[in-house]
Design a protein around this motif. Sequence first.
Motif, PDB file in Angstrom:
ATOM      1  N   PRO A 188      -5.912  10.222 -12.675  1.00 24.45           N
ATOM      2  CA  PRO A 188      -5.105   9.069 -13.075  1.00 24.45           C
ATOM      3  C   PRO A 188      -4.789   9.099 -14.569  1.00 24.45           C
ATOM      4  O   PRO A 188      -5.605   9.520 -15.384  1.00 24.45           O
TER       5      PRO A 188
ATOM      6  N   TYR B  98      -5.447  -2.815 -16.008  1.00 23.46           N
ATOM      7  CA  TYR B  98      -4.878  -1.496 -16.282  1.00 23.46           C
ATOM      8  C   TYR B  98      -3.978  -1.064 -15.128  1.00 23.46           C
ATOM      9  O   TYR B  98      -4.292  -1.308 -13.966  1.00 23.46           O
TER      10      TYR B  98
ATOM     11  N   GLN C 195      -1.183   8.187 -10.743  1.00 25.36           N
ATOM     12  CA  GLN C 195      -1.907   9.377 -10.306  1.00 25.36           C
ATOM     13  C   GLN C 195      -0.972  10.268  -9.490  1.00 25.36           C
ATOM     14  O   GLN C 195      -0.661   9.985  -8.334  1.00 25.36           O
TER      15      GLN C 195
ATOM     16  N   ARG D 243       0.823  -1.204   0.000  1.00 27.66           N
ATOM     17  CA  ARG D 243       0.000   0.000   0.000  1.00 27.66           C
ATOM     18  C   ARG D 243       0.859   1.255   0.000  1.00 27.66           C
ATOM     19  O   ARG D 243       0.460   2.285  -0.539  1.00 27.66           O
TER      20      ARG D 243
ATOM     21  N   TYR E  76      -2.471   2.586 -13.744  1.00 32.72           N
ATOM     22  CA  TYR E  76      -2.526   4.033 -13.852  1.00 32.72           C
ATOM     23  C   TYR E  76      -1.517   4.673 -12.897  1.00 32.72           C
ATOM     24  O   TYR E  76      -1.218   4.132 -11.837  1.00 32.72           O
TER      25      TYR E  76
ATOM     26  N   GLN F 258     -14.572  -0.061 -15.254  1.00 30.20           N
ATOM     27  CA  GLN F 258     -13.328  -0.446 -14.595  1.00 30.20           C
ATOM     28  C   GLN F 258     -13.501  -0.346 -13.082  1.00 30.20           C
ATOM     29  O   GLN F 258     -14.097   0.604 -12.572  1.00 30.20           O
ATOM     30  N   PHE F 259     -12.946  -1.319 -12.390  1.00 28.13           N
ATOM     31  CA  PHE F 259     -12.974  -1.361 -10.935  1.00 28.13           C
ATOM     32  C   PHE F 259     -11.544  -1.154 -10.442  1.00 28.13           C
ATOM     33  O   PHE F 259     -10.619  -1.828 -10.898  1.00 28.13           O
ATOM     34  N   PHE F 260     -11.391  -0.249  -9.497  1.00 31.44           N
ATOM     35  CA  PHE F 260     -10.060   0.164  -9.067  1.00 31.44           C
ATOM     36  C   PHE F 260      -9.665  -0.467  -7.737  1.00 31.44           C
ATOM     37  O   PHE F 260     -10.498  -0.674  -6.852  1.00 31.44           O
ATOM     38  N   GLY F 261      -8.374  -0.721  -7.619  1.00 32.65           N
ATOM     39  CA  GLY F 261      -7.811  -1.140  -6.352  1.00 32.65           C
ATOM     40  C   GLY F 261      -7.480   0.061  -5.480  1.00 32.65           C
ATOM     41  O   GLY F 261      -7.662   1.200  -5.899  1.00 32.65           O
ATOM     42  N   PRO F 262      -6.973  -0.187  -4.270  1.00 34.15           N
ATOM     43  CA  PRO F 262      -6.680   0.898  -3.326  1.00 34.15           C
ATOM     44  C   PRO F 262      -5.445   1.710  -3.685  1.00 34.15           C
ATOM     45  O   PRO F 262      -5.258   2.813  -3.174  1.00 34.15           O
TER      46      PRO F 262
END
Lengths: 116, 116
Positions: B43, B33, B37, B9, B35, B105-109
Amino acid sequence: AQSVSQHNHHVILSEAASLELGCNYSYGGTVNLFWYVQYPGQHLQLLLKYFSGDPLVKGIKGFEAEFIKSKFSFNLRKPSVQWSDTAEYFCAVILHGSSNTGKLIFGQGTTLQVKP
Amino acid sequence: EAGVAQSPRYKIIEKRQSVAFWCNPISGHATLYWYQQILGQGPKLLIQFQNNGVVDDSQLPKDRFSAERLKGVDSTLKIQPAKLEDSAVYLCASSLGGGPSFNEQFFGPGTRLTVL
């Protein structure tokens, strides 16, 4: 250049005020449009999306957005904000039929601060 | 349904060191994907995989960044050597892939990288 513009970088509102965040894109072809939200300390999550059909789309937590093709806009609205809406909001677009096909292009984000 | 998992993290390194990030997408999602940011920006897509093949890596700084998705499931993103300007949050996202209906799209932390 193909881009997404968010008009407001930082918005401060009192609870119960109405919200409108601007988003414009520069592309003449078919688009999919999204608003994502990032609450403090949390990951990006989808608020709402537009693919086709009714240009007024409703998302989670009382948010809605209207796609106005003639204005290349997809503004986010909420009639009455709450303190818990404090977050960063990103407009994003997928362009179809161009070299950017399938790629999400994000605006620079708008930080919303809601005062209790 | 489990979301997109990322690790670590947080990571702090000195410039010229190398670093690797790991992502495990949502089960069954063919498209993955990465990205970048940067603080105060939206992003920016670095690389997109469809199964284990690269679809778009046009914005990946290939002299220092590399990514792989060997078995079409999880993925690693590596930076070697890191520069100060690489300080950012690195987001992984996944989607089912296919036609327009599956572009959500579903994003991770995210992994927050600080380069000193």
